[in-house]
Enzyme design. Sequence first.
Site, PDB file in Angstrom:
ATOM      1  N   HIS A 150      -4.860  -1.419  -4.250  1.00 42.78           N
ATOM      2  CA  HIS A 150      -6.223  -1.849  -3.894  1.00 42.78           C
ATOM      3  C   HIS A 150      -7.193  -1.492  -5.007  1.00 42.78           C
ATOM      4  CE1 HIS A 150      -4.309  -2.484  -0.081  1.00 42.78           C
ATOM      5  NE2 HIS A 150      -4.188  -1.196   0.178  1.00 42.78           N
ATOM      6  N   SER A 152       0.838  -1.205   0.000  1.00 39.81           N
ATOM      7  CA  SER A 152       0.000   0.000   0.000  1.00 39.81           C
ATOM      8  C   SER A 152       0.876   1.259   0.000  1.00 39.81           C
ATOM      9  CB  SER A 152      -0.976  -0.050   1.179  1.00 39.81           C
ATOM     10  OG  SER A 152      -1.992   0.911   1.029  1.00 39.81           O
TER      11      SER A 152
END
Length: 241
Positions: A166, A130
């Site tokens: 994501h 991330s």
Amino acid sequence: MIRERQILACSGVLYPPEGFPPGVQIWQAMRLADVRRPRMCFIATAVGDSREHIDHWYARAGSFGDADLSHLQLFTQPNVTDVRAHLLAQDVIFVSGGSVVNLLAVWRAHRLDAILRECWEAGVVLAGQSAGSLCWHLAGVTDSYGDGLDAVGDGLGFLPFSNGVHDDLGDQPRRSRFRRLVGEGVLPSGYATEDGVALHYVGTGLHEALGVLPDRNAWFVEADGAGKHRETAVPARYWLP
């Protein structure tokens, strides 16, 4: 021996299925180092050096075999005497998710931007999930300021691309936002990853996409010259212990 420059930029797995082995992208990063007992350092700046995150990382990384594990914390001061020497001695550096905006600001204040580039050029595998994926790129999309998602354009720039993570997350418009910003020219062309997908770069080029969930993709997204975008699927190779 000269080691290749490698980066493993991961989306992580926000909603793991039942029975999913936690931390398996840590295992992937260890394997890329190609040493019998890797030296691996965890950096959790993006979550303010959360002790909970650090403890969880030790538990997960320790389940994948012999390794010399450590962590670097910067709050309230570095926990190692010589940050540069410690990081250059590693085989793998793994960066947590969290706030990429805060991560970049704190790293630059501590001159980690230059140290990490030196590590990369020396062949230390740089990896992360991330925020720990976005940071190595030129730019990306972040929820550091809020769920509305903003462009962040001051990444470390080791990789000449933008990055979206994501990409298939249902509760935030990450997929559409990343593509719109690329199409409008706000972000340069780059790669987006669905959950469980990592981008394995060798040098500054993408070598392959790696998946820890089946049937997932990375996507190369570029502007089409008319304010829109084009995208090309990069199927991920499924790679588990």
